[in-house]
Write a protein that holds these residues in place. Structure first.
Motif, PDB file in Angstrom:
ATOM      1  N   PHE A  24      28.298  99.309  32.292  1.00  0.00           N
ATOM      2  CA  PHE A  24      28.031  97.921  32.654  1.00  0.00           C
ATOM      3  C   PHE A  24      26.541  97.748  32.891  1.00  0.00           C
ATOM      4  CE2 PHE A  24      27.747  94.422  35.777  1.00  0.00           C
ATOM      5  CZ  PHE A  24      28.420  93.430  35.066  1.00  0.00           C
ATOM      6  N   ARG A  26      23.516  97.251  34.511  1.00  0.00           N
ATOM      7  CA  ARG A  26      23.255  97.231  35.947  1.00  0.00           C
ATOM      8  C   ARG A  26      22.297  96.124  36.381  1.00  0.00           C
ATOM      9  NH1 ARG A  26      24.808 100.413  39.776  1.00  0.00           N
ATOM     10  NH2 ARG A  26      23.681 100.531  41.750  1.00  0.00           N
ATOM     11  N   LEU A  29      23.703  93.383  38.415  1.00  0.00           N
ATOM     12  CA  LEU A  29      24.023  93.644  39.817  1.00  0.00           C
ATOM     13  C   LEU A  29      22.806  93.485  40.728  1.00  0.00           C
ATOM     14  CD1 LEU A  29      26.248  96.832  39.333  1.00  0.00           C
ATOM     15  CD2 LEU A  29      26.983  94.446  39.515  1.00  0.00           C
ATOM     16  N   TYR A 122      37.539  99.558  35.658  1.00  0.00           N
ATOM     17  CA  TYR A 122      36.273  98.997  36.129  1.00  0.00           C
ATOM     18  C   TYR A 122      36.420  97.518  36.485  1.00  0.00           C
ATOM     19  CZ  TYR A 122      31.457  97.743  36.688  1.00  0.00           C
ATOM     20  OH  TYR A 122      30.282  97.280  37.220  1.00  0.00           O
ATOM     21  N   LEU A 123      37.090  96.743  35.636  1.00  0.00           N
ATOM     22  CA  LEU A 123      37.234  95.312  35.904  1.00  0.00           C
ATOM     23  C   LEU A 123      38.018  95.055  37.192  1.00  0.00           C
ATOM     24  CD1 LEU A 123      38.018  93.837  32.361  1.00  0.00           C
ATOM     25  CD2 LEU A 123      35.811  93.957  33.550  1.00  0.00           C
ATOM     26  N   GLU A 127      33.373  97.173  42.626  1.00  0.00           N
ATOM     27  CA  GLU A 127      32.028  96.772  42.222  1.00  0.00           C
ATOM     28  C   GLU A 127      32.063  95.501  41.381  1.00  0.00           C
ATOM     29  OE1 GLU A 127      28.446  99.360  41.044  1.00  0.00           O
ATOM     30  OE2 GLU A 127      29.379  98.860  39.116  1.00  0.00           O
ATOM     31  N   PHE A 128      32.918  95.471  40.356  1.00  0.00           N
ATOM     32  CA  PHE A 128      32.951  94.315  39.477  1.00  0.00           C
ATOM     33  C   PHE A 128      33.576  93.109  40.165  1.00  0.00           C
ATOM     34  CE2 PHE A 128      34.716  91.624  36.107  1.00  0.00           C
ATOM     35  CZ  PHE A 128      33.569  91.417  35.345  1.00  0.00           C
ATOM     36  N   PHE A 131      31.075  91.633  42.409  1.00  0.00           N
ATOM     37  CA  PHE A 131      30.067  90.953  41.605  1.00  0.00           C
ATOM     38  C   PHE A 131      30.538  89.559  41.202  1.00  0.00           C
ATOM     39  CE2 PHE A 131      28.809  90.079  37.128  1.00  0.00           C
ATOM     40  CZ  PHE A 131      27.486  89.755  37.355  1.00  0.00           C
ATOM     41  N   MET A 132      31.783  89.454  40.725  1.00  0.00           N
ATOM     42  CA  MET A 132      32.309  88.149  40.324  1.00  0.00           C
ATOM     43  C   MET A 132      32.428  87.215  41.526  1.00  0.00           C
ATOM     44  SD  MET A 132      32.507  88.192  37.086  1.00  0.00           S
ATOM     45  CE  MET A 132      33.345  86.615  36.869  1.00  0.00           C
TER      46      MET A 132
END
Length: 240
Positions: A24, A26, A29, A122-123, A127-128, A131-132
């Motif tokens: 992804f 970075r 982020l 990951y989705l 972390e993801f 982020f969303m």
């Protein structure tokens, strides 16, 4: 899009068992990017198409008819091409009725192919998801992710709907698309069309479009105003 190849940018890696890493970008982020994107995306008065750039990362927000975001060069191209090869080897089911005509895989929640599994993990990971939440201002429920692949062949389409989906006590909050098709042109059809509404809240006409772009992530908040369509694929020999 940035002139810098996505493979050469700093990325974060998420792995599961022997699965391939999910590269992804970075730069997305970075706090500066997150702040700039969130400020624009959550601005109820935003009326113009807005580009967001920071640290080599590029994104856009379509303000009308409802806020729709797109991140460019999200993953490594190598990873997505390997993912596409795995998906091509799955069983695809034709879905067709008065509303739609396309082909779709089974739910990928339990698929064990390495790249599919790595992407799903990951989705759905913290972390993801965090982020969303940060870039949209919406709180999400961990551990709940709808994931399937769709293939639109010539004349395939998906008519107007709003993606306001209820699953038990949960409601889908964000609809997203990861585009895997390369070298797609507006004349090929298959764009994500966004509908305006009349004073009664009924969809009227498509006033904005997202043309499929390889390695981009499109998304919007779902609800009674998020009417959209996948326009008919008009190419005679391509599919998206």
């Amino acid at each position: 899009m940035s002139d810098t190849p996505p493979e050469k940018r700093a990325r974060t890696e998420a792995t599961v068992d022997d699965a391939k890493p999910v590269h992804f970008n970075r730069g997305f982020l970075d706090e500066q990017f997150i702040s700039k994107f969130r400020t624009a995306f959550t601005d109820a008065e935003l009326a113009q198409h807005t580009n967001v750039e920071s640290n080599g990362c590029q994104a856009e927000i379509m303000a009308q008819p409802f806020h729709t975001g797109r991140l460019h060069s999200v993953f490594s191209a190598e990873f997505l091409r390997a993912l596409r090869r795995e998906l091509a080897g799955l069983t695809w089911h034709e879905r067709a009725n008065d509303l739609y005509a396309f082909h779709q895989t089974d739910d990928l929640a339990l698929n064990t192919n390495t790249h599919i599994r790595a992407l799903r993990t990951y989705l759905a990971g913290d972390e993801f998801v965090a982020f969303m939440e940060q870039i949209t201002g919406v709180q999400l429920t961990r551990g709940h992710l709808d994931l399937a692949a769709q293939r639109y062949k010539p004349t395939n389409h998906l008519l107007c709907h709003d993606d306001d989906v209820q699953r038990g006590k949960l409601t889908r909050k964000i609809a997203y698309i990861i585009y895997l098709t390369e070298d797609w042109a507006p004349g090929d059809g298959g764009a994500l069309g966004l509908f305006a509404q009349d004073d009664c809240g009924n969809p009227t006409e498509v006033v904005a479009r997202l043309v499929p772009e390889f390695n981009s992530l499109g998304f919007f908040l779902t609800g009674h105003s998020s009417y959209h369509t996948v326009e008919e694929v008009t190419s005679d020999d391509r599919e998206r």
